[in-house]
Scaffold this motif. Sequence first.
Motif, PDB file in Angstrom:
ATOM      1  N   PHE A 141      59.668 -44.997  31.672  1.00 54.59           N
ATOM      2  CA  PHE A 141      60.351 -44.515  30.640  1.00 54.59           C
ATOM      3  C   PHE A 141      61.590 -43.436  31.230  1.00 54.59           C
ATOM      4  CE2 PHE A 141      56.274 -45.796  28.781  1.00 54.59           C
ATOM      5  CZ  PHE A 141      56.636 -46.231  27.589  1.00 54.59           C
ATOM      6  N   ASP A 142      62.584 -43.251  30.351  1.00 54.39           N
ATOM      7  CA  ASP A 142      63.440 -42.066  30.666  1.00 54.39           C
ATOM      8  C   ASP A 142      62.926 -40.986  30.025  1.00 54.39           C
ATOM      9  OD1 ASP A 142      65.133 -43.516  32.328  1.00 54.39           O
ATOM     10  OD2 ASP A 142      66.418 -44.220  30.617  1.00 54.39           O
ATOM     11  N   ALA A 143      62.677 -39.776  30.600  1.00 50.68           N
ATOM     12  CA  ALA A 143      62.006 -38.871  29.962  1.00 50.68           C
ATOM     13  C   ALA A 143      62.774 -37.389  30.606  1.00 50.68           C
ATOM     14  CB  ALA A 143      60.709 -38.472  30.247  1.00 50.68           C
ATOM     15  N   ASP A 144      62.960 -36.556  29.547  1.00 49.35           N
ATOM     16  CA  ASP A 144      63.447 -35.237  30.041  1.00 49.35           C
ATOM     17  C   ASP A 144      62.610 -34.185  30.523  1.00 49.35           C
ATOM     18  OD1 ASP A 144      66.077 -36.004  29.041  1.00 49.35           O
ATOM     19  OD2 ASP A 144      66.018 -35.608  27.224  1.00 49.35           O
ATOM     20  N   ASN A 145      61.496 -34.367  30.311  1.00 40.69           N
ATOM     21  CA  ASN A 145      60.422 -33.507  30.587  1.00 40.69           C
ATOM     22  C   ASN A 145      59.047 -34.065  31.317  1.00 40.69           C
ATOM     23  OD1 ASN A 145      59.234 -30.684  31.140  1.00 40.69           O
ATOM     24  ND2 ASN A 145      58.198 -30.712  29.081  1.00 40.69           N
ATOM     25  N   PRO A 146      59.083 -34.755  32.025  1.00 34.33           N
ATOM     26  CA  PRO A 146      58.048 -35.600  32.733  1.00 34.33           C
ATOM     27  C   PRO A 146      56.896 -34.647  33.203  1.00 34.33           C
ATOM     28  CG  PRO A 146      59.784 -35.695  34.421  1.00 34.33           C
ATOM     29  CD  PRO A 146      60.395 -35.118  32.888  1.00 34.33           C
ATOM     30  N   PRO A 147      55.674 -35.045  33.243  1.00 35.09           N
ATOM     31  CA  PRO A 147      54.624 -34.354  33.514  1.00 35.09           C
ATOM     32  C   PRO A 147      54.638 -34.074  35.199  1.00 35.09           C
ATOM     33  CG  PRO A 147      53.879 -36.473  33.399  1.00 35.09           C
ATOM     34  CD  PRO A 147      55.183 -36.443  32.928  1.00 35.09           C
ATOM     35  N   SER A 148      55.304 -34.862  35.893  1.00 34.25           N
ATOM     36  CA  SER A 148      55.222 -34.668  37.386  1.00 34.25           C
ATOM     37  C   SER A 148      56.494 -35.516  37.893  1.00 34.25           C
ATOM     38  CB  SER A 148      54.135 -35.038  37.985  1.00 34.25           C
ATOM     39  OG  SER A 148      53.901 -36.614  37.750  1.00 34.25           O
ATOM     40  N   ASN A 149      56.885 -34.934  39.283  1.00 39.37           N
ATOM     41  CA  ASN A 149      58.012 -35.492  39.816  1.00 39.37           C
ATOM     42  C   ASN A 149      59.515 -35.294  38.818  1.00 39.37           C
ATOM     43  OD1 ASN A 149      56.924 -36.494  42.011  1.00 39.37           O
ATOM     44  ND2 ASN A 149      56.017 -38.051  40.580  1.00 39.37           N
ATOM     45  N   GLN A 150      59.673 -34.066  38.477  1.00 34.52           N
ATOM     46  CA  GLN A 150      60.430 -33.681  37.116  1.00 34.52           C
ATOM     47  C   GLN A 150      61.833 -33.941  37.558  1.00 34.52           C
ATOM     48  OE1 GLN A 150      60.002 -30.231  35.173  1.00 34.52           O
ATOM     49  NE2 GLN A 150      57.858 -30.746  34.319  1.00 34.52           N
ATOM     50  N   THR A 151      62.208 -34.033  38.972  1.00 32.48           N
ATOM     51  CA  THR A 151      63.673 -34.294  39.033  1.00 32.48           C
ATOM     52  C   THR A 151      63.909 -35.815  38.972  1.00 32.48           C
ATOM     53  OG1 THR A 151      62.884 -34.844  41.483  1.00 32.48           O
ATOM     54  CG2 THR A 151      63.818 -32.450  41.154  1.00 32.48           C
ATOM     55  N   THR A 152      63.120 -36.655  38.711  1.00 31.77           N
ATOM     56  CA  THR A 152      63.323 -38.101  38.560  1.00 31.77           C
ATOM     57  C   THR A 152      63.665 -38.483  36.998  1.00 31.77           C
ATOM     58  OG1 THR A 152      61.171 -38.542  38.017  1.00 31.77           O
ATOM     59  CG2 THR A 152      61.852 -38.639  40.515  1.00 31.77           C
ATOM     60  N   ASN A 153      63.285 -37.670  36.122  1.00 30.05           N
ATOM     61  CA  ASN A 153      63.258 -37.750  34.754  1.00 30.05           C
ATOM     62  C   ASN A 153      62.912 -39.139  34.382  1.00 30.05           C
ATOM     63  OD1 ASN A 153      65.651 -35.666  35.177  1.00 30.05           O
ATOM     64  ND2 ASN A 153      65.633 -35.806  32.869  1.00 30.05           N
ATOM     65  N   THR A 154      61.706 -39.259  34.994  1.00 32.97           N
ATOM     66  CA  THR A 154      60.955 -40.683  34.587  1.00 32.97           C
ATOM     67  C   THR A 154      59.591 -40.504  34.659  1.00 32.97           C
ATOM     68  OG1 THR A 154      62.947 -41.808  36.039  1.00 32.97           O
ATOM     69  CG2 THR A 154      60.536 -42.721  35.957  1.00 32.97           C
ATOM     70  N   ALA A 202      52.469 -41.115  20.546  1.00 31.23           N
ATOM     71  CA  ALA A 202      53.710 -40.335  20.140  1.00 31.23           C
ATOM     72  C   ALA A 202      53.444 -38.953  20.548  1.00 31.23           C
ATOM     73  CB  ALA A 202      53.672 -40.377  18.622  1.00 31.23           C
ATOM     74  N   ARG A 203      52.346 -38.270  20.837  1.00 34.00           N
ATOM     75  CA  ARG A 203      52.455 -36.767  21.202  1.00 34.00           C
ATOM     76  C   ARG A 203      53.071 -36.700  22.520  1.00 34.00           C
ATOM     77  NH1 ARG A 203      47.345 -36.077  23.997  1.00 34.00           N
ATOM     78  NH2 ARG A 203      45.973 -37.777  23.971  1.00 34.00           N
ATOM     79  N   PHE A 204      52.605 -37.615  23.269  1.00 31.59           N
ATOM     80  CA  PHE A 204      53.205 -37.728  24.899  1.00 31.59           C
ATOM     81  C   PHE A 204      54.751 -37.755  24.622  1.00 31.59           C
ATOM     82  CE2 PHE A 204      49.220 -39.316  26.831  1.00 31.59           C
ATOM     83  CZ  PHE A 204      48.387 -38.190  26.737  1.00 31.59           C
ATOM     84  N   TYR A 227      56.565 -34.916  26.528  1.00 30.83           N
ATOM     85  CA  TYR A 227      57.641 -35.396  27.527  1.00 30.83           C
ATOM     86  C   TYR A 227      59.058 -35.555  27.375  1.00 30.83           C
ATOM     87  CZ  TYR A 227      52.732 -35.012  29.210  1.00 30.83           C
ATOM     88  OH  TYR A 227      51.547 -34.812  29.951  1.00 30.83           O
ATOM     89  N   ARG A 228      59.400 -35.505  25.988  1.00 35.47           N
ATOM     90  CA  ARG A 228      60.683 -35.693  25.584  1.00 35.47           C
ATOM     91  C   ARG A 228      61.269 -37.064  26.274  1.00 35.47           C
ATOM     92  NH1 ARG A 228      62.471 -30.120  27.286  1.00 35.47           N
ATOM     93  NH2 ARG A 228      64.416 -30.901  27.987  1.00 35.47           N
ATOM     94  N   VAL A 229      60.535 -37.995  25.626  1.00 33.00           N
ATOM     95  CA  VAL A 229      60.707 -39.387  26.147  1.00 33.00           C
ATOM     96  C   VAL A 229      61.980 -39.961  25.423  1.00 33.00           C
ATOM     97  CG1 VAL A 229      59.792 -41.842  26.488  1.00 33.00           C
ATOM     98  CG2 VAL A 229      58.440 -39.873  27.066  1.00 33.00           C
ATOM     99  N   ARG A 230      62.989 -40.503  25.940  1.00 35.96           N
ATOM    100  CA  ARG A 230      64.098 -40.987  25.223  1.00 35.96           C
ATOM    101  C   ARG A 230      64.085 -42.609  25.118  1.00 35.96           C
ATOM    102  NH1 ARG A 230      67.754 -40.537  28.713  1.00 35.96           N
ATOM    103  NH2 ARG A 230      67.137 -39.466  30.519  1.00 35.96           N
ATOM    104  N   ARG A 231      63.682 -43.282  26.161  1.00 33.99           N
ATOM    105  CA  ARG A 231      63.715 -44.865  25.865  1.00 33.99           C
ATOM    106  C   ARG A 231      62.800 -45.295  26.851  1.00 33.99           C
ATOM    107  NH1 ARG A 231      67.462 -48.252  28.629  1.00 33.99           N
ATOM    108  NH2 ARG A 231      68.112 -47.198  30.517  1.00 33.99           N
ATOM    109  N   LEU A 232      62.342 -46.711  26.747  1.00 36.90           N
ATOM    110  CA  LEU A 232      62.099 -47.721  27.788  1.00 36.90           C
ATOM    111  C   LEU A 232      63.165 -48.273  28.574  1.00 36.90           C
ATOM    112  CD1 LEU A 232      59.257 -49.012  28.803  1.00 36.90           C
ATOM    113  CD2 LEU A 232      59.890 -50.815  27.512  1.00 36.90           C
ATOM    114  N   ASP A 233      62.959 -48.132  30.022  1.00 37.80           N
ATOM    115  CA  ASP A 233      63.915 -48.853  30.814  1.00 37.80           C
ATOM    116  C   ASP A 233      63.470 -50.372  30.878  1.00 37.80           C
ATOM    117  OD1 ASP A 233      65.909 -49.683  32.304  1.00 37.80           O
ATOM    118  OD2 ASP A 233      65.818 -48.088  33.758  1.00 37.80           O
TER     119      ASP A 233
END
Length: 817
Positions: free
Chosen positions: A226-239, A190-192, A196-202
């Motif tokens: 996962f779709d995520a608005d603030n991923p730890p890396s490769n942020q342009t992918t939102n993934t 849950a903390r991750f 990383y503002r995870v929205r859902r599992l694709d």
Amino acid sequence: MKRLLLIVAIFCIVIPTSVDAQRKKSRKNKKAKKEVQVPKPKPKKKTPKYSDFVNKSTKTDEGLFDVHETKGKFYYEVPNDLLGKEMLLVTRLKDIPSGLGGGYVNAGSKVNTQVIVWERFKKKLLLKVRSFSAVAEDSLPIYKSVKANNLEPIIYAFDIKTTNPDSTATLVDVTKFFASDVKAISGLPARFRRTYRVRRLDPSRSFINAIRSYPKNIEVIQDFTFDADNPPSNQTTNTITIRVNQSMIMLPEKPMMPRIFDKRVGYFTVRNVDYSSEALKADAKQYIRRWRLEPKDPAAYARGELVEPVKPIVYYLDPATPKKLRKYIKQGVDDWQKVFETAGFKNAIMAKMPPTKEEDPEFSMEDIRYSSIRYVASTTRNAVGPSVSDPRSGEIIESDIIWYHNHLRSYRNRYLLETGAANPSARTLDTPAEEIGEMMRMVIAHEIGHALGLPHNMAASYAYPVDSLRSGPFTQKNGIAATIMDYARYNYVAQPGDKDIRFIRQLGPYDHYSINWGYRVIPTAKTPEAEVKTLDKWIEAKGNDPVYKFGIQRGGSGAFDPESQTEGIGNDQVKASTYGVKNLKIVAKNLQSWTSDQTNNYEDLAELYGELLSVYSRYSGHVTGVVGGVAEYNKKPSQSGNVYVTVPKARQKEAVNWLLNNVFATQQWLLSKDILENINPTGYTERMLGIQNRQLYSLLNTSRLQRMANAEVTQKSFYSPTEMIRDLRRGVFSEANAQKNVDVFRRNLQKSFVERMRTLMNTNNAQNSDLFSIIRGELTTLRSQLRTASNRAVNRITKYHYRDCISRINTILDPKK
């Protein structure tokens, strides 16, 4: 004409009658047809057959459960005789994106461990989590209440597809379970999800990678995106894409006999509340965590002979480990063999390279049957030694030591800083390979200790007299602390000219003692309770020897025992830190020549100067820990002496004086212009104030001040909060009585002192205690002192500074004005 009319009349009469008759006949026929029509039978629902799921196109992997894969779907064939049997489900991260968890999460990290059972309910197969936090004998009436008040959560309910041909097993489809975002087994806590503002599992980018079944375990590899608005890396992918490994292992049918924990010897533990107790309350039980070591020859073992265990502890090295480092890692494991001999076992633990594909095509580092030492490609500077244990008994099932690639850089830096003054081979950025290898060997040995069940023992570094650490023969034999499990990494006490010194830590006598206490089999004892008398004797035989003291690791305001401090060495913190600072002054003078002069850049100089300040701050913190200190000696009533002993007043005052001279007085040796002006454009005063504030705030901490106030109850002579704050105020504002200018570092420190007093006055704990009165009294005295000093200040900034401090004090003492 008449005839014609008659025919028409007859026709009009006959035709309707005929038509009506036809209609009646038609209705009659229809009715008859309707009555005789038999409804078509509904097609019978086809009963699923085993061959519908398991057939010629199926790939089957036999093991704990037979696992079938048919047309992209996975089925578990769950044997009926395993229903209700306890299994351990371990969730690990197999592969991760860069930066996940801020660098302190890695491939192989354990996310969750839970005991599960498979149970049948009507046409469902349920997967439940079983807890052992509350237990009772199932033969007792109270067992029903324990079960009723600890209802087991259901992770998942599987539809039963069919049974196998001989009806000895149930077939369920596990595809959706492992391909969905089931929180109980998720690799993304849950903390991750929040970070990383995870929205859902694709689901279109998530799937089961593989499922493999072995005789005692099943390994599942899942790929989740996962779709995520603030991923730890490769942020342009939102993934975020992670690969997760689920290990389900059968727990022993008969749990290992547990060993009852004793806080006088350090071990990680498992806990439960036993409602079977005859006492007037539930019995909280605590068992140590340890591997199951049983002698192959019990009779020889009972005679005192060294005996091999039935199943030794084996660690496999990660194939990704650089070849030049493998021997040191192996040595770090094998060093524990001698320790286990103290407990009566030979060849009890060892390290190996994993089998090749030809030797064992199914070998996997994720297979929970195998323990491993992983080499992680990460910039994090750390190493850890987690393990998985049976919550019923504390038996360690498996562990994975994790080594981060950049960790040796930390050791190189500290080797230079802490030993460079007395150790010529440390005065370089290119530390000799054998010495780097020795450091790695000891880090691995430390992490193996954790994996054997041993926590940090911060009292072990206090066991040796400070001056003994300057002796070559003593350090070569005994190392620098009584155990490898302390954070005593280097000998920073030894001085230039001391001969044949061991500078790097090693295993010590406490390691032999604790492993013997935790692992030696007591043949005559058949229950955990029957062992206690013997275990007590072993402890009490060493009870008055500081070498065998266990000191728990505490941090922050919870730390009170100066004999159990992290990173310290020697039994006199003031003396040890005096030696340490003396050495640091030599290192500071030579830092440029050992770094930037050799590399022709300032990167290493900047890094090492920053770490030098940290080392200096650490030495200072050891001294701060003496003030208001209370030594803890865990004992049973049968042993002499008290559990808690307040540090003598003279030692506490000595510590405050050391801090006034070595921390709160401006340390010019740390302010080399040649270093500062080549690594940073600014920030010098802020950095120094940060170091000073760390000790100032720690001294003026409510927990520390309350301990000092409580000493009045038990001590005839004690160092009171009033006396300590007065000593501190006089030292920090010493210029006010001497008509001296106050430099920028001291001005910042003095303002910080006033602001800290403001904070203390506003704490709830201070309002109804002497602390409020002490602070008000000291600030009143200080205000009077500064009024006089401001009138005779030598320079303008000192005058302004004193007036500012007076204004701040006025606001604190009378905030309404």
